[in-house]
Write a protein that holds these residues in place. Structure first.
Motif, mmCIF file in Angstrom:
data_model
loop_
_atom_site.group_PDB
_atom_site.id
_atom_site.type_symbol
_atom_site.label_atom_id
_atom_site.label_comp_id
_atom_site.label_asym_id
_atom_site.label_seq_id
_atom_site.Cartn_x
_atom_site.Cartn_y
_atom_site.Cartn_z
ATOM 1 N N ALA A 140 0.811 -1.217 0.000
ATOM 2 C CA ALA A 140 0.000 0.000 0.000
ATOM 3 C C ALA A 140 0.842 1.263 0.000
ATOM 4 C CB ALA A 140 -0.929 -0.003 1.212
ATOM 5 N N ALA A 141 1.996 1.254 0.676
ATOM 6 C CA ALA A 141 2.804 2.468 0.778
ATOM 7 C C ALA A 141 3.362 2.868 -0.578
ATOM 8 C CB ALA A 141 3.926 2.268 1.789
ATOM 9 N N TYR A 142 3.857 1.901 -1.340
ATOM 10 C CA TYR A 142 4.408 2.210 -2.665
ATOM 11 C C TYR A 142 3.306 2.704 -3.590
ATOM 12 C CZ TYR A 142 7.149 1.762 -6.956
ATOM 13 O OH TYR A 142 7.801 2.025 -8.128
ATOM 14 N N VAL A 153 -0.136 0.239 5.781
ATOM 15 C CA VAL A 153 1.053 1.091 5.778
ATOM 16 C C VAL A 153 1.863 0.885 7.065
ATOM 17 C CG1 VAL A 153 1.859 3.482 5.790
ATOM 18 C CG2 VAL A 153 0.048 2.786 4.216
ATOM 19 N N LEU A 154 1.193 0.794 8.209
ATOM 20 C CA LEU A 154 1.906 0.573 9.471
ATOM 21 C C LEU A 154 2.583 -0.792 9.491
ATOM 22 C CD1 LEU A 154 -0.662 2.101 11.986
ATOM 23 C CD2 LEU A 154 1.591 3.016 11.394
ATOM 24 N N LEU A 155 1.970 -1.790 8.926
ATOM 25 C CA LEU A 155 2.603 -3.109 8.855
ATOM 26 C C LEU A 155 3.841 -3.075 7.965
ATOM 27 C CD1 LEU A 155 -0.610 -5.290 8.515
ATOM 28 C CD2 LEU A 155 1.019 -5.415 10.416
ATOM 29 N N GLU A 156 3.790 -2.271 6.911
ATOM 30 C CA GLU A 156 4.923 -2.180 5.995
ATOM 31 C C GLU A 156 6.076 -1.357 6.568
ATOM 32 O OE1 GLU A 156 3.530 -0.608 2.273
ATOM 33 O OE2 GLU A 156 1.778 -1.924 2.278
ATOM 34 N N GLN A 157 5.759 -0.284 7.295
ATOM 35 C CA GLN A 157 6.778 0.706 7.620
ATOM 36 C C GLN A 157 7.176 0.753 9.084
ATOM 37 O OE1 GLN A 157 5.165 4.401 6.023
ATOM 38 N NE2 GLN A 157 5.906 3.893 3.973
ATOM 39 N N ILE A 196 -1.227 -1.609 16.308
ATOM 40 C CA ILE A 196 -1.698 -1.123 15.006
ATOM 41 C C ILE A 196 -3.224 -1.095 14.986
ATOM 42 C CG2 ILE A 196 -1.862 -1.727 12.551
ATOM 43 C CD1 ILE A 196 1.025 -2.680 12.715
ATOM 44 N N ALA A 197 -3.858 -2.148 15.514
ATOM 45 C CA ALA A 197 -5.315 -2.187 15.553
ATOM 46 C C ALA A 197 -5.873 -0.992 16.305
ATOM 47 C CB ALA A 197 -5.780 -3.484 16.199
ATOM 48 N N THR A 198 -5.235 -0.634 17.430
ATOM 49 C CA THR A 198 -5.687 0.509 18.212
ATOM 50 C C THR A 198 -5.500 1.808 17.439
ATOM 51 O OG1 THR A 198 -5.152 -0.623 20.284
ATOM 52 C CG2 THR A 198 -5.368 1.777 20.369
ATOM 53 N N TYR A 248 1.066 -10.484 5.654
ATOM 54 C CA TYR A 248 1.203 -9.264 4.859
ATOM 55 C C TYR A 248 2.510 -8.564 5.220
ATOM 56 C CZ TYR A 248 0.071 -4.816 2.664
ATOM 57 O OH TYR A 248 0.103 -3.686 1.877
ATOM 58 N N ARG A 249 2.812 -8.467 6.505
ATOM 59 C CA ARG A 249 4.053 -7.810 6.940
ATOM 60 C C ARG A 249 5.274 -8.554 6.409
ATOM 61 N NH1 ARG A 249 4.367 -6.094 12.989
ATOM 62 N NH2 ARG A 249 4.230 -3.947 12.202
#
Length: 316
Positions: free
Chosen positions: A177-179, A270-274, A282-284, A309-310
């Motif tokens: 998603a970030a890219y 995005v948080l999982l990627e970066q 992340i859920a919170t 995914y991560r």
């Protein structure tokens, strides 16, 4: 990282606008990011190719380019029901059988249908042409209401804007998603519209400037970690809940709840990627309350788990 090879297959007369969608997404490298795709154009016969815009494009590659493509993009063409030469349909079928992903933008779906790649499958095209596609190819299950349909190996989209949505969707599938968001920002576009959103075929009247949802969407997107309900969104917008829900349908083709969930899942991706934040944190942060809920939503909408995914897309 090896470059993903994208080849745009042109036919004549060619509509250059849908070609530009694919070229902008796959052929432009975002600033401060490595190249992830190589992009080239081919046609049945290299040389000058007439276009619907009144100029000719010079194409230097023939159908042999499809033999090495990872993704083949077929832009729109006019008129869409023009017979496709057997050499072209055979080259498309061979690329598909070899494992290439075949993508149609707008009326490019007619080319895929003539090649038999849509038989027994759900597909879409521009809303003005969906009835024609269904009548010409009764073995294709035409969906007139969606932006795009992705089967993994074959994908189709509605008009020009939906073609960009599909291309960005494919980038998210390939590189995260970030890219994809970097490319969207470069194009000054929202990073994500779900394929199931409605085509904007017929609106009763254009929204006035003071009816735009943009300020509300920006406000909500900056507060994903808070409890956002239809009532709180309606109160912020100064509307009744029923009126707000209708505005979402008219302007976005989706409900407030589905829009919020989509934005929260995008933020989680995005948080999982970066970051290396735990899934619970992340859920919170994205307003999904718990790791259990995030995993459930992730599985239902993305077909995978946050951990998987991560592992695939982590940048750290």
């Amino acid at each position: 990282m090896s470059l993903h090879r994208v080849v745009a297959l042109l036919s004549q007369p060619q509509s250059p606008f849908e070609l530009a969608c694919a070229a902008e997404v796959f052929g432009t490298v975002p600033q401060d990011a490595p190249a992830r795709y190589s992009f080239r154009v081919c046609a049945e016969h290299p040389g000058p190719l007439p276009t619907t815009a009144g100029f000719a494009m010079l194409v230097d590659a023939g159908l042999a380019a499809l033999q090495e493509a990872d993704t083949v993009v077929v832009p729109g063409r006019q008129p869409p029901d023009t017979p496709v030469p057997p050499t072209v349909t055979e080259a498309l079928r061979a690329a598909h059988q070899r494992g290439a992903r075949i993508v149609a933008i707008c009326t490019g779906a007619f080319v895929l249908a003539q090649a038999g790649l849509l038989d027994g499958r759900r597909a879409t095209t521009h809303w003005r042409r969906t009835a024609q596609l269904a009548a010409s190819f009764p073995e294709v299950r035409v969906d007139p209401d969606v932006l795009f349909v992705d089967h993994g190996d074959v994908a189709t989209s509605a008009g020009t804007g939906a073609g960009i949505d599909l291309c960005l969707h494919l980038v998210r599938s390939d590189h995260g998603a970030a890219y994809a968001a970097q490319i969207a920002r470069n194009m000054v576009l929202p990073p994500h519209r779900e394929g199931s959103q409605l085509q904007y075929a017929a609106q009763p009247a254009p929204a006035r400037a003071d009816e735009s949802l943009a300020p509300l969407l920006e406000w909500a997107a900056s507060r994903l970690d808070t409890r956002l309900t239809l009532g709180s969104l309606a109160e912020r917008a100064g509307l009744s809940s029923r009126t707000l829900a209708r505005r979402f349908t008219e302007q976005l083709g989706t409900s407030p709840g589905q829009w919020l969930l989509s934005r929260r899942l995008d933020a989680a991706r995005v948080l999982l990627e970066q970051t290396d934040l735990p899934v619970e944190a992340i859920a919170t942060r994205v307003g999904l309350a718990s790791a259990v809920n995030l995993r459930r939503r992730f599985r239902a909408h993305l077909g995978t788990t946050p951990g998987a995914y991560r592992r695939t897309f982590s940048e750290i």
